[in-house]
Design a protein around this motif. Structure first.
Motif, PDB file in Angstrom:
ATOM      1  N   GLU A   1       6.032   4.419   0.046  1.00 46.29           N
ATOM      2  CA  GLU A   1       6.846   3.253  -0.317  1.00 46.29           C
ATOM      3  C   GLU A   1       7.528   3.458  -1.665  1.00 46.29           C
ATOM      4  OE1 GLU A   1       4.390  -0.227  -0.155  1.00 46.29           O
ATOM      5  OE2 GLU A   1       3.909   0.072   1.967  1.00 46.29           O
ATOM      6  N   SER A   2       6.823   4.103  -2.590  1.00 50.14           N
ATOM      7  CA  SER A   2       7.395   4.364  -3.908  1.00 50.14           C
ATOM      8  C   SER A   2       8.609   5.288  -3.812  1.00 50.14           C
ATOM      9  CB  SER A   2       6.324   4.991  -4.811  1.00 50.14           C
ATOM     10  OG  SER A   2       6.883   5.454  -6.001  1.00 50.14           O
ATOM     11  N   VAL A   3       8.477   6.355  -3.018  1.00 53.78           N
ATOM     12  CA  VAL A   3       9.598   7.285  -2.848  1.00 53.78           C
ATOM     13  C   VAL A   3      10.755   6.592  -2.137  1.00 53.78           C
ATOM     14  CG1 VAL A   3      10.349   9.431  -1.753  1.00 53.78           C
ATOM     15  CG2 VAL A   3       8.103   9.323  -2.859  1.00 53.78           C
ATOM     16  N   ALA A   4      10.437   5.833  -1.087  1.00 52.08           N
ATOM     17  CA  ALA A   4      11.480   5.116  -0.344  1.00 52.08           C
ATOM     18  C   ALA A   4      12.204   4.122  -1.245  1.00 52.08           C
ATOM     19  CB  ALA A   4      10.870   4.410   0.863  1.00 52.08           C
ATOM     20  N   GLY A   5      11.475   3.513  -2.173  1.00 53.62           N
ATOM     21  CA  GLY A   5      12.090   2.578  -3.112  1.00 53.62           C
ATOM     22  C   GLY A   5      13.101   3.254  -4.029  1.00 53.62           C
ATOM     23  N   LYS A   6      12.827   4.502  -4.396  1.00 54.73           N
ATOM     24  CA  LYS A   6      13.774   5.235  -5.237  1.00 54.73           C
ATOM     25  C   LYS A   6      15.086   5.483  -4.512  1.00 54.73           C
ATOM     26  CE  LYS A   6      10.392   7.600  -8.087  1.00 54.73           C
ATOM     27  NZ  LYS A   6       9.067   7.960  -7.695  1.00 54.73           N
ATOM     28  N   LEU A   7      15.002   5.698  -3.201  1.00 50.64           N
ATOM     29  CA  LEU A   7      16.201   6.000  -2.420  1.00 50.64           C
ATOM     30  C   LEU A   7      17.232   4.878  -2.476  1.00 50.64           C
ATOM     31  CD1 LEU A   7      14.515   7.488   0.779  1.00 50.64           C
ATOM     32  CD2 LEU A   7      15.765   8.763  -0.953  1.00 50.64           C
ATOM     33  N   THR A   8      16.768   3.654  -2.607  1.00 55.47           N
ATOM     34  CA  THR A   8      17.684   2.512  -2.579  1.00 55.47           C
ATOM     35  C   THR A   8      17.992   1.954  -3.972  1.00 55.47           C
ATOM     36  OG1 THR A   8      15.801   1.025  -2.172  1.00 55.47           O
ATOM     37  CG2 THR A   8      16.987   1.844  -0.244  1.00 55.47           C
ATOM     38  N   ALA A   9      17.481   2.620  -5.017  1.00 59.43           N
ATOM     39  CA  ALA A   9      17.776   2.173  -6.379  1.00 59.43           C
ATOM     40  C   ALA A   9      19.256   2.377  -6.683  1.00 59.43           C
ATOM     41  CB  ALA A   9      16.917   2.937  -7.385  1.00 59.43           C
ATOM     42  N   GLN A  10      19.818   1.484  -7.459  1.00 60.49           N
ATOM     43  CA  GLN A  10      21.255   1.524  -7.744  1.00 60.49           C
ATOM     44  C   GLN A  10      21.664   2.803  -8.474  1.00 60.49           C
ATOM     45  OE1 GLN A  10      22.650  -1.923  -9.857  1.00 60.49           O
ATOM     46  NE2 GLN A  10      24.789  -1.404  -9.586  1.00 60.49           N
ATOM     47  N   ASP A  11      20.762   3.320  -9.330  1.00 66.11           N
ATOM     48  CA  ASP A  11      21.105   4.507 -10.112  1.00 66.11           C
ATOM     49  C   ASP A  11      20.580   5.794  -9.471  1.00 66.11           C
ATOM     50  OD1 ASP A  11      18.410   4.091 -10.522  1.00 66.11           O
ATOM     51  OD2 ASP A  11      18.476   4.425 -12.683  1.00 66.11           O
ATOM     52  N   PHE A  12      20.202   5.750  -8.201  1.00 63.33           N
ATOM     53  CA  PHE A  12      19.624   6.915  -7.531  1.00 63.33           C
ATOM     54  C   PHE A  12      20.626   8.063  -7.452  1.00 63.33           C
ATOM     55  CE2 PHE A  12      18.856   9.218  -3.453  1.00 63.33           C
ATOM     56  CZ  PHE A  12      17.685   9.848  -3.827  1.00 63.33           C
ATOM     57  N   ARG A  13      20.166   9.216  -7.891  1.00 68.03           N
ATOM     58  CA  ARG A  13      21.004  10.414  -7.845  1.00 68.03           C
ATOM     59  C   ARG A  13      20.166  11.615  -7.423  1.00 68.03           C
ATOM     60  NH1 ARG A  13      22.229  14.642 -10.553  1.00 68.03           N
ATOM     61  NH2 ARG A  13      24.312  15.548 -10.435  1.00 68.03           N
ATOM     62  N   GLY A  14      19.355  11.427  -6.425  1.00 71.47           N
ATOM     63  CA  GLY A  14      18.536  12.512  -5.919  1.00 71.47           C
ATOM     64  C   GLY A  14      17.264  12.716  -6.714  1.00 71.47           C
ATOM     65  N   CYS A  15      16.562  13.791  -6.400  1.00 67.41           N
ATOM     66  CA  CYS A  15      15.322  14.136  -7.086  1.00 67.41           C
ATOM     67  C   CYS A  15      15.644  14.786  -8.428  1.00 67.41           C
ATOM     68  CB  CYS A  15      14.504  15.094  -6.216  1.00 67.41           C
ATOM     69  SG  CYS A  15      13.035  15.749  -7.052  1.00 67.41           S
ATOM     70  N   PRO A  16      15.143  14.252  -9.529  1.00 64.68           N
ATOM     71  CA  PRO A  16      15.468  14.853 -10.828  1.00 64.68           C
ATOM     72  C   PRO A  16      14.997  16.301 -10.937  1.00 64.68           C
ATOM     73  CG  PRO A  16      13.719  13.216 -11.050  1.00 64.68           C
ATOM     74  CD  PRO A  16      14.256  13.090  -9.667  1.00 64.68           C
ATOM     75  N   PHE A  17      13.880  16.623 -10.290  1.00 62.19           N
ATOM     76  CA  PHE A  17      13.354  17.984 -10.373  1.00 62.19           C
ATOM     77  C   PHE A  17      14.195  18.958  -9.552  1.00 62.19           C
ATOM     78  CE2 PHE A  17       9.722  15.011 -10.772  1.00 62.19           C
ATOM     79  CZ  PHE A  17       9.481  15.203 -12.123  1.00 62.19           C
ATOM     80  N   LEU A  18      14.591  18.558  -8.363  1.00 61.11           N
ATOM     81  CA  LEU A  18      15.460  19.416  -7.560  1.00 61.11           C
ATOM     82  C   LEU A  18      16.815  19.584  -8.232  1.00 61.11           C
ATOM     83  CD1 LEU A  18      14.686  18.178  -3.922  1.00 61.11           C
ATOM     84  CD2 LEU A  18      13.734  20.159  -5.134  1.00 61.11           C
ATOM     85  N   ASN A  19      17.279  18.553  -8.925  1.00 65.88           N
ATOM     86  CA  ASN A  19      18.536  18.663  -9.665  1.00 65.88           C
ATOM     87  C   ASN A  19      18.429  19.716 -10.770  1.00 65.88           C
ATOM     88  OD1 ASN A  19      19.467  16.590  -8.063  1.00 65.88           O
ATOM     89  ND2 ASN A  19      19.345  15.017  -9.648  1.00 65.88           N
ATOM     90  N   VAL A  20      17.295  19.713 -11.482  1.00 60.06           N
ATOM     91  CA  VAL A  20      17.084  20.700 -12.546  1.00 60.06           C
ATOM     92  C   VAL A  20      17.024  22.104 -11.949  1.00 60.06           C
ATOM     93  CG1 VAL A  20      15.461  21.526 -14.302  1.00 60.06           C
ATOM     94  CG2 VAL A  20      15.941  19.078 -14.114  1.00 60.06           C
ATOM     95  N   VAL A  21      16.321  22.246 -10.836  1.00 64.29           N
ATOM     96  CA  VAL A  21      16.216  23.550 -10.176  1.00 64.29           C
ATOM     97  C   VAL A  21      17.600  24.072  -9.792  1.00 64.29           C
ATOM     98  CG1 VAL A  21      15.417  24.688  -8.060  1.00 64.29           C
ATOM     99  CG2 VAL A  21      13.849  23.248  -9.376  1.00 64.29           C
ATOM    100  N   ALA A  22      18.463  23.186  -9.326  1.00 64.66           N
ATOM    101  CA  ALA A  22      19.820  23.596  -8.938  1.00 64.66           C
ATOM    102  C   ALA A  22      20.621  24.074 -10.150  1.00 64.66           C
ATOM    103  CB  ALA A  22      20.543  22.442  -8.258  1.00 64.66           C
ATOM    104  N   GLU A  23      20.365  23.486 -11.311  1.00 66.11           N
ATOM    105  CA  GLU A  23      21.113  23.873 -12.507  1.00 66.11           C
ATOM    106  C   GLU A  23      20.538  25.108 -13.203  1.00 66.11           C
ATOM    107  OE1 GLU A  23      23.297  20.823 -14.841  1.00 66.11           O
ATOM    108  OE2 GLU A  23      21.592  19.563 -14.264  1.00 66.11           O
ATOM    109  N   PHE A  24      19.259  25.348 -13.009  1.00 61.50           N
ATOM    110  CA  PHE A  24      18.601  26.497 -13.645  1.00 61.50           C
ATOM    111  C   PHE A  24      17.934  27.342 -12.559  1.00 61.50           C
ATOM    112  CE2 PHE A  24      18.768  23.116 -16.803  1.00 61.50           C
ATOM    113  CZ  PHE A  24      19.365  23.774 -17.864  1.00 61.50           C
ATOM    114  N   PRO A  25      18.708  28.205 -11.927  1.00 65.03           N
ATOM    115  CA  PRO A  25      18.210  28.916 -10.752  1.00 65.03           C
ATOM    116  C   PRO A  25      17.130  29.961 -11.027  1.00 65.03           C
ATOM    117  CG  PRO A  25      20.425  29.667 -11.323  1.00 65.03           C
ATOM    118  CD  PRO A  25      20.121  28.501 -12.209  1.00 65.03           C
ATOM    119  N   HIS A  26      17.001  30.429 -12.254  1.00 62.01           N
ATOM    120  CA  HIS A  26      16.014  31.476 -12.507  1.00 62.01           C
ATOM    121  C   HIS A  26      14.603  30.886 -12.520  1.00 62.01           C
ATOM    122  CE1 HIS A  26      14.050  35.022 -14.076  1.00 62.01           C
ATOM    123  NE2 HIS A  26      15.179  35.688 -13.868  1.00 62.01           N
TER     124      HIS A  26
END
Length: 197
Positions: free
Chosen positions: A96-121
């Motif tokens: 429920e906590s994860v699902a709640g993040k999906l509908t948050a107004q400022d939701f922009r994906g997983c912050p950790f996966l976003n970091v991984v995408a920016e720092f591939p090493h």
């Protein structure tokens, strides 16, 4: 008598905290690599000297950002587990906590996966913090699945993490409702495999 708070009567957060709060918002919403130190300094209303006194470099601030996100998620998961009457209800609470993040107004994906995408090493210091967090998350889910009597708690934890990652990425890229529903189906199916379900 009602006291009306004005900018003069509200205690401001310490400068270091303001900088991190600003970075937390800007990095998550815009990406780390696109946000410069000058923008963080201006938006957090500190001087350049104050910024460098507390963080010394953008790289240090990036690591503190990732650490703060990790601490926040882990504290939330621990709180859900501590207040849940059983391992299966704790898992549903995490869902429920994860699902709640999906509908948050400022939701922009997983912050950790976003970091991984920016720092591939994979040996980048931010990636190492995220790897530790993912190990912690897996161990936590493993313990919960073992508590439900699942015959293969490690595999079940793998499935839930993969479904969570997919929901957070897919929910940002497409339909948040469908992503949350798919995550829910995976968690409930995995729970149904448990001996104590």
């Amino acid at each position: 008598m009602t006291v009306i708070e004005t900018p003069d009567t509200v205690q401001r957060a310490p400068a270091k905290g303001r900088i991190l709060d600003t970075a937390n918002e800007l990095f998550y919403q815009n990406g780390i690599l696109t946000v410069g130190v000058d923008r963080i300094i201006a938006q957090s209303s500190v001087t350049k000297a104050t910024f460098y006194k507390h963080y010394r470099s953008k790289d240090n601030l990036i690591l503190e950002y990732v650490r703060s996100r990790r601490a926040s998620v882990e504290a939330q998961v621990r709180s859900i587990i501590e207040s849940a009457p059983s391992p299966d209800s704790a898992l549903l609470g995490i869902l429920e906590s994860v699902a709640g993040k999906l509908t948050a107004q400022d939701f922009r994906g997983c912050p950790f996966l976003n970091v991984v995408a920016e720092f591939p090493h994979p040996t980048h210091p931010a990636r190492l913090i995220i790897a530790e967090h993912r190990d912690w998350y897996h161990e936590t889910l493993f313990d919960l699945m073992r508590g439900t009597g699942h015959p293969f708690p490690g595999e079940a934890a793998d499935e839930i993490i993969l479904a969570k990652d997919g929901a957070l990425a897919g929910g940002y890229a497409g339909d948040t409702i469908a992503a949350g529903a798919a995550l829910g189906r995976v968690v409930k199916r995995v729970l149904a495999e448990s001996v104590n379900a």
